[in-house]
Design an enzyme around this catalytic site. Structure first.
Site, short mmCIF file in Angstrom:
data_model
loop_
_atom_site.label_atom_id
_atom_site.label_comp_id
_atom_site.label_asym_id
_atom_site.label_seq_id
_atom_site.Cartn_x
_atom_site.Cartn_y
_atom_site.Cartn_z
N LYS A 28 32.02 48.17 37.49
CA LYS A 28 32.23 47.44 36.23
C LYS A 28 30.86 47.22 35.59
O LYS A 28 29.96 46.66 36.21
CB LYS A 28 32.89 46.09 36.52
CG LYS A 28 34.36 46.22 36.90
CD LYS A 28 34.95 44.88 37.25
CE LYS A 28 35.13 44.00 36.02
NZ LYS A 28 35.69 42.67 36.42
O1 G3P Z 1 37.50 40.03 35.48
C1 G3P Z 1 36.99 39.54 34.29
C2 G3P Z 1 37.88 38.67 33.50
O2 G3P Z 1 39.13 38.58 34.11
C3 G3P Z 1 37.35 37.32 33.15
O3 G3P Z 1 38.38 36.40 33.12
O4 G3P Z 1 39.42 34.19 33.07
O5 G3P Z 1 36.96 34.38 33.41
O6 G3P Z 1 37.95 34.88 31.19
P1 G3P Z 1 38.16 34.88 32.66
#
Ligand code: G3P
Length: 224
Positions: A87
């Site tokens: 990633k």
């Molecule tokens: O994996 C990255 C993404 O899911 C970030 O999620 O919930 O931290 O905005 P969040």
């Protein structure tokens, strides 16, 4: 076919979920890994044992310079095997690294995407997935559904798939899957919420009660 991945480093929970839900893989990011109990070494080993030869595993670079990102990607790919995706956030350095990783046949998930143009840039550089952040878009007043539709349209001639990420509820997931995302990565609690309904539980309760009232301990096969 729509793919659902688990956005978590909780492998115990992932093992519970895989018993009843067909998942395609697991994704983590530095924030998720910063919250683990125990050592990083043990967690990576657990992640590898869970995914090896079976599931996609998406792990984010912790580097920000191009050469270092590529070097890290190679090491992680050697460790996790063929189903590994590095990633890489879509910055200038990130985009350069995406191009280089792609040339080295390392699979890439371009991440931290907030606009369709960022997704296009990553797709042009050979990213296998682009990961738009749905909830983070909505947090700042962007229309996430519109963004996913735009990304889907812009990437029509690219093999790049949309792996939508950052969700706070099931409705967001449903909406973006309708807008053309091929995959979504979701926290375990949202996967659980996505298959739960109080009326399903009530229905099961009523069936059991009605059966027992009429037949007691008898099972249906006892009637054969
Ligand atoms: O994996 C990255 C993404 O899911 C970030 O999620 O919930 O931290 O905005 P969040």
């Amino acid at each position: 076919m729509t793919k659902i991945l688990i956005d978590s480093a909780d492998i115990k929970k992932a093992r519970e979920i895989e018993k009843y839900y067909t998942i395609a893989g697991i994704t983590t990011n530095p924030t998720i890994l910063s919250k683990i109990e125990g050592s990083l070494e043990d967690k990576l080993k657990e992640l590898k044992e869970f995914t090896y030869g079976k599931y996609e595993v998406h792990v984010q670079t912790t580097e920000s310079e191009v050469e270092k990102i590529v070097e890290e990607a190679k090491k992680l790919r050697d460790y996790f095997g063929e189903s590994f995706y590095i990633k890489i956030p879509v910055t200038k350095a990130g985009l350069e690294a995406i191009k280089l990783c792609s040339k080295e046949n390392i699979r890439v998930t371009a991440t931290a995407i907030l606009t369709a143009m960022q997704a296009l840039a990553a797709a042009k550089n050979g990213a296998n997935y682009v990961a738009p952040y749905v909830n983070r878009m909505e947090n700042v007043g962007q229309d996430a559904k519109e963004a996913i539709l735009e990304i889907s349209n812009l990437l029509i001639d690219y093999p790049t798939e949309i792996l939508a990420a950052s969700f706070k509820n099931v409705k967001q997931v449903q909406d973006i899957l309708r807008c053309g995302a091929e995959a979504a990565t979701i926290a375990p609690e949202i996967i659980e919420a996505s298959i739960w309904h109080p009326y399903t539980d009530k229905s099961v309760f009523d069936f059991e009660k009605d059966w027992e009232n009429r037949f007691g301990d008898k099972k249906i096969v006892d009637g054969i």
